[in-house]
Design an enzyme around this catalytic site. Structure first.
Site, PDB file in Angstrom:
ATOM      1  CB  SER A   1      -0.773  -0.104   1.216  1.00 63.09           C
ATOM      2  OG  SER A   1      -1.773   0.787   1.025  1.00 63.09           O
TER       3      SER A   1
ATOM      4  CG  ASP B   1      -2.202   4.276  -1.401  1.00 63.50           C
ATOM      5  OD1 ASP B   1      -3.053   4.105  -2.124  1.00 63.50           O
ATOM      6  OD2 ASP B   1      -2.287   3.537  -0.410  1.00 63.50           O
TER       7      ASP B   1
ATOM      8  CG  ASP C   1      -2.777  -0.354  -2.477  1.00 64.10           C
ATOM      9  OD1 ASP C   1      -2.672   1.003  -1.838  1.00 64.10           O
ATOM     10  OD2 ASP C   1      -3.335  -1.288  -1.626  1.00 64.10           O
TER      11      ASP C   1
ATOM     12  CG  ASP D   1      -5.884   0.961  -0.641  1.00 70.03           C
ATOM     13  OD1 ASP D   1      -5.103   1.776  -0.649  1.00 70.03           O
ATOM     14  OD2 ASP D   1      -5.961  -0.023  -0.010  1.00 70.03           O
TER      15      ASP D   1
END
EC number: 5.4.2.10
Length: 448
Positions: free
Chosen positions: A102, A241, A243, A245
């Site tokens: 992440s 960010d 990834d 999400d």
């Protein structure tokens, strides 16, 4: 007791336990056997990843483990985390896997799992998988080993789903948007979608090299996008960010708005339109007291959960709510997605700009936040500083300092070896005093 799984799957520094290729192989075999046993379905799994260098290693190790138990593996390549939830359901898979840490830096990586419904696995499922990792599993016979192939259109299918969540016919013509993709999973998808919707796009953080994900860019470093918005005279900035999400919004003046402000805007709008299910927003204990007051003034409830978007989603599903998220920028719109989707939430913010005709600076200040201070203290493996009597005493004293005029929250991070000390108080002198006293006590306990 859980040893592998944290609040968001398995995570750590690449080539250090538990994030080694050997462990990924064992995890792949364990989760494959678990879903062969539980699903009784098509024995199909989809795997996505972000742009970290170690992603290739873990993709291959997990694939080998899964195939060894008879699971057929579909490789999506670099895609946002929410795309994995979507593709798991779309491709009728038994399991989805995302390889990502992440918002963490490139040396870290992680593995998180989605069930056939596209939602993250339950704590109980993760505990059973941990037991199977520890004990080992039976492998498939040679003629039942799984097959592996790549899926080339995953990001396009995800992009169409994101656009379908918007008001029909919405276009962003005339809107100049800086989009910071954090050199991560959305580095191609996000600019493409914005361009398709008619925006004048200024992309940054779109040159991943395997080592620069989240480095000086993205939602955890919004200064880069803030400077770009001002320099390019943009109307707004969208920061994702690694990834994708999470999302943070930058107004045309360069000011940063966190997830609380975005949730406030969406909740108020949805409530006015009669489509806020349950009459409440779901957020975590970290969300600002100002958000709670803003919602209360409009007759909207606030359901608080533990930190972690998985707990937000669990409460949403339990209570029938359709909007939730975190101050950090995870925004969950369950009418359209099964997990936090930074790009989708950012586009809905842009939709509000177009609908209202207001500048982003008006929309990002939905409420005045109560002063909040957050500090972190790093600790070593095996240490339990919160158990120290001196720390417990410092916490009690800090609560006495606030004396009902604010709130104090101390917790262990679920993704990093950090103790997080957060407080809110209108009196900033008391706020600083309360936080610093606890931080000092925790730091002393770590060094003892």
């Amino acid at each position: 007791m859980r040893k592998l799984f944290g609040t968001d799957g398995v995570r750590g520094t690449a080539n250090t336990h538990p994030m080694t290729a050997e462990m990924a192989l064992r995890i792949g075999a364990a989760v494959g056997r678990y879903f062969r046993r539980e699903a009784g379905g098509v024995h199909r799994v989809v795997i996505g990843k972000d742009t970290r260098l170690s992603g290739y290693m873990f993709e291959n190790a997990l694939t080998a483990g899964l195939a060894s138990t008879g699971m057929n593996v579909l490789l999506l390549g670099p895609v946002p985390t929410p795309a994995v939830g979507l593709m798991t359901r779309s491709m009728r898979a038994d399991l989805g896997v995302m390889i990502s840490a992440s918002h963490n830096s490139a040396e870290d990586n992680g593995i998180k799992f989605f069930g056939p419904d596209g939602f993250k696995l339950s704590d109980q499922a993760e505990m059973e998988i941990e037991e199977m990792v520890a004990t080992g599993v039976r492998l498939a016979q040679a003629h039942n080993i799984g097959r592996v192939r790549r899926v080339d259109d995953a990001r396009f299918r995800y992009g169409e789903r994101v656009k379908s969540s918007l008001t029909r016919g919405l276009r962003l013509d005339g809107l100049k948007v800086v989009v910071d993709c954090a050199n991560g999973a959305a580095h191609r998808t996000a600019p493409e979608i914005l361009w398709e919707l008619g925006a004048d796009v200024v992309p940054i953080g779109t040159s991943p090299d395997g080592l620069n994900i989240n480095r000086g860019c993205g939602s955890t470093c919004p200064r880069t996008a803030s400077e770009a918005v001002v320099a390019h005279g943009a109307d707004v900035g969208i920061c994702l960010d690694g990834d994708a999400d999470r999302v943070i919004v930058i107004d045309q003046l360069g000011n940063v708005a966190d997830g609380d402000q975005i949730m406030a805007l969406l909740a108020a709008r949805w409530a006015a339109e009669g489509r806020l299910q349950g009459g409440a927003l779901v957020a975590t204990v970290m969300s600002n007291l100002g958000l709670e007051r803003f919602l209360g003034d409009r007759g909207i409830g606030l359901e608080r959960t533990a930190v972690g978007d998985r707990y937000v989603v669990e409460r949403m599903r339990e209570g029938g709510f359709n909007l939730g998220g975190e101050q950090s920028g995870h925004i969950v719109m369950s009418d359209f997605a099964t997990t936090g989707d930074g790009l989708m939430a950012g586009l809905h913010f842009l939709g509000e700009m177009m609908r209202s005709g207001q500048p982003s600076s008006e929309l990002v200040r939905q409420f005045v936040p109560v002063p909040q201070l957050l500090k972190n203290v790093r600790f070593a493996k095996g240490q339990t500083p919160l158990d120290a009597a001196s720390v417990q005493s410092a916490i009690a004293e800090a609560e006495g300092v606030l004396n009902g005029s604010g709130r104090l929250l101390i917790r262990k991070s679920g993704t990093e070896p950090l103790i997080r000390v957060m407080a809110e108080c209108e009196d900033e002198a008391l706020l600083t005093r309360a936080v610093d006293s606890v931080v000092e006590a925790v730091a002393d306990a770590v060094q003892a």
